[in-house]
Design a protein around this motif. Structure first.
Motif, PDB file in Angstrom:
ATOM      1  N   SER A 298      15.173  15.878 -18.879  1.00 42.50           N
ATOM      2  CA  SER A 298      14.153  15.675 -17.847  1.00 42.50           C
ATOM      3  C   SER A 298      14.804  15.633 -16.481  1.00 42.50           C
ATOM      4  CB  SER A 298      13.373  14.375 -18.091  1.00 42.50           C
ATOM      5  OG  SER A 298      14.230  13.244 -17.966  1.00 42.50           O
ATOM      6  N   ILE A 299      13.989  15.889 -15.450  1.00 45.93           N
ATOM      7  CA  ILE A 299      14.412  15.813 -14.052  1.00 45.93           C
ATOM      8  C   ILE A 299      13.572  14.734 -13.386  1.00 45.93           C
ATOM      9  CG2 ILE A 299      14.631  17.076 -11.876  1.00 45.93           C
ATOM     10  CD1 ILE A 299      14.627  19.665 -13.572  1.00 45.93           C
ATOM     11  N   VAL A 300      14.209  13.718 -12.876  1.00 44.29           N
ATOM     12  CA  VAL A 300      13.498  12.578 -12.312  1.00 44.29           C
ATOM     13  C   VAL A 300      13.741  12.518 -10.810  1.00 44.29           C
ATOM     14  CG1 VAL A 300      13.146  10.084 -12.407  1.00 44.29           C
ATOM     15  CG2 VAL A 300      13.780  11.329 -14.480  1.00 44.29           C
ATOM     16  N   MET A 301      12.640  12.455 -10.039  1.00 43.50           N
ATOM     17  CA  MET A 301      12.707  12.261  -8.599  1.00 43.50           C
ATOM     18  C   MET A 301      11.979  10.968  -8.251  1.00 43.50           C
ATOM     19  SD  MET A 301      12.109  16.107  -7.099  1.00 43.50           S
ATOM     20  CE  MET A 301      13.047  17.504  -7.715  1.00 43.50           C
ATOM     21  N   TRP A 302      11.954  10.636  -6.965  1.00 44.53           N
ATOM     22  CA  TRP A 302      11.368   9.351  -6.582  1.00 44.53           C
ATOM     23  C   TRP A 302       9.880   9.282  -6.914  1.00 44.53           C
ATOM     24  CZ3 TRP A 302       7.406   8.903  -3.012  1.00 44.53           C
ATOM     25  CH2 TRP A 302       7.127  10.030  -2.239  1.00 44.53           C
ATOM     26  N   GLU A 303       9.206  10.447  -6.904  1.00 44.29           N
ATOM     27  CA  GLU A 303       7.772  10.432  -7.179  1.00 44.29           C
ATOM     28  C   GLU A 303       7.462  10.596  -8.659  1.00 44.29           C
ATOM     29  OE1 GLU A 303       8.654  14.742  -5.770  1.00 44.29           O
ATOM     30  OE2 GLU A 303       9.395  12.688  -5.486  1.00 44.29           O
ATOM     31  N   GLY A 304       8.493  10.790  -9.502  1.00 49.46           N
ATOM     32  CA  GLY A 304       8.279  10.948 -10.935  1.00 49.46           C
ATOM     33  C   GLY A 304       9.043  12.147 -11.473  1.00 49.46           C
ATOM     34  N   GLU A 305       8.693  12.582 -12.692  1.00 51.07           N
ATOM     35  CA  GLU A 305       9.376  13.711 -13.304  1.00 51.07           C
ATOM     36  C   GLU A 305       8.911  15.021 -12.674  1.00 51.07           C
ATOM     37  OE1 GLU A 305       9.530  13.887 -17.500  1.00 51.07           O
ATOM     38  OE2 GLU A 305      10.143  11.790 -17.759  1.00 51.07           O
ATOM     39  N   ALA A 306       9.846  15.979 -12.625  1.00 50.85           N
ATOM     40  CA  ALA A 306       9.555  17.270 -11.997  1.00 50.85           C
ATOM     41  C   ALA A 306       9.836  18.398 -12.974  1.00 50.85           C
ATOM     42  CB  ALA A 306      10.395  17.444 -10.738  1.00 50.85           C
ATOM     43  N   ASP A 307       9.184  19.532 -12.764  1.00 52.02           N
ATOM     44  CA  ASP A 307       9.369  20.703 -13.613  1.00 52.02           C
ATOM     45  C   ASP A 307      10.610  21.500 -13.234  1.00 52.02           C
ATOM     46  OD1 ASP A 307       7.046  20.129 -15.037  1.00 52.02           O
ATOM     47  OD2 ASP A 307       5.777  21.270 -13.645  1.00 52.02           O
ATOM     48  N   GLU A 308      11.079  21.330 -11.996  1.00 53.91           N
ATOM     49  CA  GLU A 308      12.292  22.009 -11.571  1.00 53.91           C
ATOM     50  C   GLU A 308      12.872  21.302 -10.356  1.00 53.91           C
ATOM     51  OE1 GLU A 308      11.858  25.991 -10.186  1.00 53.91           O
ATOM     52  OE2 GLU A 308      10.378  25.475  -8.651  1.00 53.91           O
ATOM     53  N   ALA A 309      14.146  21.580 -10.085  1.00 54.70           N
ATOM     54  CA  ALA A 309      14.813  21.057  -8.889  1.00 54.70           C
ATOM     55  C   ALA A 309      15.728  22.148  -8.370  1.00 54.70           C
ATOM     56  CB  ALA A 309      15.597  19.790  -9.213  1.00 54.70           C
ATOM     57  N   VAL A 310      15.947  22.157  -7.055  1.00 48.02           N
ATOM     58  CA  VAL A 310      16.709  23.234  -6.433  1.00 48.02           C
ATOM     59  C   VAL A 310      17.772  22.652  -5.502  1.00 48.02           C
ATOM     60  CG1 VAL A 310      14.776  24.835  -6.568  1.00 48.02           C
ATOM     61  CG2 VAL A 310      15.068  23.435  -4.520  1.00 48.02           C
ATOM     62  N   ALA A 311      18.650  23.531  -5.038  1.00 49.54           N
ATOM     63  CA  ALA A 311      19.734  23.142  -4.133  1.00 49.54           C
ATOM     64  C   ALA A 311      19.190  22.389  -2.927  1.00 49.54           C
ATOM     65  CB  ALA A 311      20.496  24.379  -3.679  1.00 49.54           C
ATOM     66  N   GLY A 312      19.864  21.312  -2.569  1.00 52.70           N
ATOM     67  CA  GLY A 312      19.447  20.499  -1.436  1.00 52.70           C
ATOM     68  C   GLY A 312      18.646  19.274  -1.824  1.00 52.70           C
ATOM     69  N   GLN A 313      18.227  19.180  -3.102  1.00 52.56           N
ATOM     70  CA  GLN A 313      17.443  18.028  -3.546  1.00 52.56           C
ATOM     71  C   GLN A 313      18.339  17.020  -4.259  1.00 52.56           C
ATOM     72  OE1 GLN A 313      14.338  20.154  -5.867  1.00 52.56           O
ATOM     73  NE2 GLN A 313      12.861  19.340  -4.388  1.00 52.56           N
ATOM     74  N   SER A 314      18.029  15.745  -4.069  1.00 56.01           N
ATOM     75  CA  SER A 314      18.710  14.671  -4.785  1.00 56.01           C
ATOM     76  C   SER A 314      17.863  14.284  -5.988  1.00 56.01           C
ATOM     77  CB  SER A 314      18.917  13.459  -3.864  1.00 56.01           C
ATOM     78  OG  SER A 314      19.811  13.778  -2.820  1.00 56.01           O
ATOM     79  N   VAL A 315      18.448  14.338  -7.170  1.00 54.42           N
ATOM     80  CA  VAL A 315      17.685  14.112  -8.396  1.00 54.42           C
ATOM     81  C   VAL A 315      18.505  13.285  -9.378  1.00 54.42           C
ATOM     82  CG1 VAL A 315      16.463  16.302  -8.135  1.00 54.42           C
ATOM     83  CG2 VAL A 315      18.541  16.220  -9.520  1.00 54.42           C
ATOM     84  N   THR A 316      17.822  12.843 -10.433  1.00 54.72           N
ATOM     85  CA  THR A 316      18.480  12.239 -11.584  1.00 54.72           C
ATOM     86  C   THR A 316      18.168  13.102 -12.796  1.00 54.72           C
ATOM     87  OG1 THR A 316      18.386   9.987 -10.709  1.00 54.72           O
ATOM     88  CG2 THR A 316      18.606  10.229 -13.091  1.00 54.72           C
TER      89      THR A 316
END
Length: 641
Positions: A298-316
């Motif tokens: 899974s990809i977790v961001m501050w607003e919840g889980e995401a379907d994708e993440a790209v360069a420049g984003q901070s994620v877990t």
């Protein structure tokens, strides 16, 4: 009297207004960010240009404008008109001298994009400040005074921008109002710059005639003073140029792990800033340097889980398998991972007042990785004005050179030209914690891939158990004549009576063989101690108690040896003898020769000695005999098992 609107009409209007507001906020939130710098020679108008951009983009509050108008009248540099440079030059020294000293960062935005601009100093002595500003920039605005043309510092800053990977270059020919907006002057300057740019590898640039003071070709409106120019205004170009994050998204996935997110026993994620590519749940990944593979759960961001993440984003990221991953590791796409190595060729920009000390241990920080590193004698220094390769034995403040860098353990990297995050590093002094250099990894050395550690079946623990002792390094340090060798010899005799397995490495003895090629310059002293440290480490692997008697004048090298060894194996023994006492003894006559100028680089006279700040053991040879000092040391290091 007009009829009042129906209630439904009011609600419909409110809904439309709310919808417009939401659309505006969404657009503003998702604006791309462009980081750029202004650079060039002194008094080319960099600060004035940025002040004009802030003014035209309505980023100045009313009280700031009042203060600006008041300061402009008081300073009087623009004949009573607004001096936009005062918005940026915040230091008192900058305002007094009319120059930029420090890097000034300013934020502004337009309808299409957000901007962070760094105003970099033009003086050569502040080159390190300019490097700092350029290190994160997507674009560089190189300003040229139309009256002066291409200058030495113009070339210097252009070279550094290209070196630091900035590929979007704007040539802003400024102060066109002072040359009557001459098309001939503009075109001559552009041609001069094009010849230089091509020689250093700048393939393309955008040339714009401007006046930062008058505002010509700064905003969206084309200037009527330059009807012969049909290109974009500066702000139009800044709003439409492709930002680095868009380019980075097209690269293979890379994410240096900043920390392990473990809020509870049911969740284990790996947090970091994505430096390249994109990622989705289910994608196969590889954790480096271990090389273990898994898939993204899974990809977790501050607003919840995401379907994708790209360069420049901070994620877990959470992974499907339990793999060993911690801060400093890099999660990458499984089928196209970055390299792992411990020896490199690098381009280094020296930022410190003290010269590079060849062979000295520095902390190297690259992305989230921190390792100990040494820099070899530079292959050459680069004259950024002529682009000549000059012979060099070290690097001084603001100098740029190419050298080999060796780390104490393999790191995950990519060439700087491919990935800034995994190719750019800084060097930090281990004693002062000051940043002394910025560097760019060019490639790994082939020998780093061909030389591997050979595992052996007999371990260091087995060697130690056979000798029934704990390996240690008793590191005696102090001035020449302090009594290091005498005391170390007494300690070894006592250890021999206790049936301990020892070996004494003495400074003079080692220079008869292993280090006979080294002199007494600061660089040679550093290499002398590095070699002794490596030998001592091998001896502790054999289970021995090693005694070393070396002046070892620099804290950094003593720390380098400490870092080579296991915890608690390095025992620093400071033989504390005042200089005047050591000089009175002068058994070898060295102090006398040094005072007479016959012996250069002698510690305590014309070469510094840095006494230990927190040694494990301290002995004072004024108060103790060598025998008493040896007894004291033995008591301090017991038990030996």
């Amino acid at each position: 009297m007009a009829d009042a609107p129906q209630t439904g009409q009011v609600y419909e209007t409110d809904a439309l207004i709310a919808e417009d507001i939401d659309a505006y906020l969404d657009t503003h939130q998702h604006k791309t960010m462009l980081r750029f710098i202004t650079c060039g020679s002194v008094d080319d108008g960099k600060s004035t240009l940025i002040g004009r951009l802030l003014y035209d983009s309505k980023m100045i509050f009313e009280d700031q404008l009042d203060a600006l108008e008041s300061d402009s009248k008081r300073v009087g540099t623009q004949g009573g008109e607004i001096d936009f440079a005062l918005l940026v030059d915040g230091l008192a020294a900058e305002r007094e001298q009319g120059i930029t000293i420090d890097v000034a960062y300013r934020f502004f935005n337009t309808e299409k994009r957000k901007f962070i601009v760094a105003d970099c100093p033009g003086h050569e002595q502040y080159t390190r400040n300019m490097v700092t500003g350029a290190s994160t920039a997507d674009l560089a605005v190189i300003l040229i005074d139309a009256r002066k043309g291409v200058l030495v510092q113009t070339r210097r800053h252009s070279y550094i921008c290209h070196l630091l990977g900035i590929r979007n270059i704007v040539l802003a020919v400024n102060k066109m109002d002072l040359v009557d907006y001459s098309q001939e002057v503009f075109e001559r300057i552009v041609e001069d710059y094009r010849g230089f740019a091509e020689s250093i590898g700048i393939e393309s640039f955008t040339a714009i005639p401007i006046s930062g003071f008058k505002g010509d070709n700064i905003t969206s409106s084309p200037s009527h003073h330059t009807p012969w120019y049909d290109g974009p205004s500066l702000i139009d170009h800044l709003e439409t140029v492709e930002v680095r994050s868009a380019v980075d998204r097209q690269k293979p996935f890379r994410m240096p792990v900043q920390w392990v997110n473990r809020p509870n026993l049911d969740f284990r994620g790996f947090a970091g800033l994505i430096s390249g590519g994109e990622i989705r749940p289910g994608d196969p990944v590889r954790v480096l340097p271990s090389g273990r593979t898994s898939t993204v759960k899974s990809i977790v961001m501050w607003e919840g889980e995401a379907d994708e993440a790209v360069a420049g984003q901070s994620v877990t990221l959470t992974l499907a398998d339990e793999v060993d991953c911690s801060r400093g590791d890099v999660i990458a796409t499984a089928d196209d991972p970055p390299q792992v190595a411990d020896q490199f060729e690098a381009t280094i920009v020296w930022l410190a007042d003290q010269d590079l000390q060849v062979g000295r241990g520095y902390w190297l920080k690259l992305a989230t990785q921190t390792v100990s590193a040494t820099v070899q004698e530079p292959k050459y220094e680069i004259d950024v004005n002529s682009r000549e390769h000059l012979a060099a034995k070290t690097l001084s403040l603001n100098e740029i050179g190419v050298a080999e860098v060796t780390t104490d353990k393999p790191i995950v990297f990519e060439p700087y030209a491919d990935n800034r995050a995994l190719g750019g590093f800084i060097l930090v002094d281990k004693i002062t914690n000051a940043t002394v250099a910025a560097g760019m990894l060019n490639f790994s050395l082939r020998r780093s891939q061909n030389v591997h550690w050979q595992a052996t079946d007999i371990t260091r623990e087995h060697h130690a158990s056979l000798k029934n002792q704990t390996p240690r390094v008793l590191w005696f340090t102090g001035l020449s004549g302090s009594g290091k060798s005498t005391i170390a010899n007494e300690v070894e005799k006592r250890l021999a009576l206790m049936n301990r397995h020892t070996f004494l490495l003495d400074g003079d003895n080692v220079r008869h063989g292993l280090n006979k090629d080294l002199g007494f310059t600061e660089a040679d002293r550093i290499e002398n101690i590095r070699r002794v440290g490596e030998v001592a480490k091998l001896m502790t692997d054999a289970g021995l108690i090693v005694l070393t008697a070396f002046i070892s004048p620099f804290r950094a090298e003593r720390q380098l040896v400490r870092d080579m060894l296991a915890e608690h194996e390095f025992i620093e023994i400071f033989v504390d003898t005042p200089l005047e006492v050591a000089e009175e003894r002068d058994v070898k006559g060295l102090y006398r020769k040094a005072r007479e100028g016959k012996l250069k680089n002698f510690t305590g006279i014309d070469s510094p000695y840095e006494p230990p700040e927190n040694p494990e053991i301290r002995v004072n040879t004024v108060e103790m005999t060598p025998e008493e000092a040896a007894d004291h040391i033995i008591q301090q290091i017991l038990p030996l098992k």
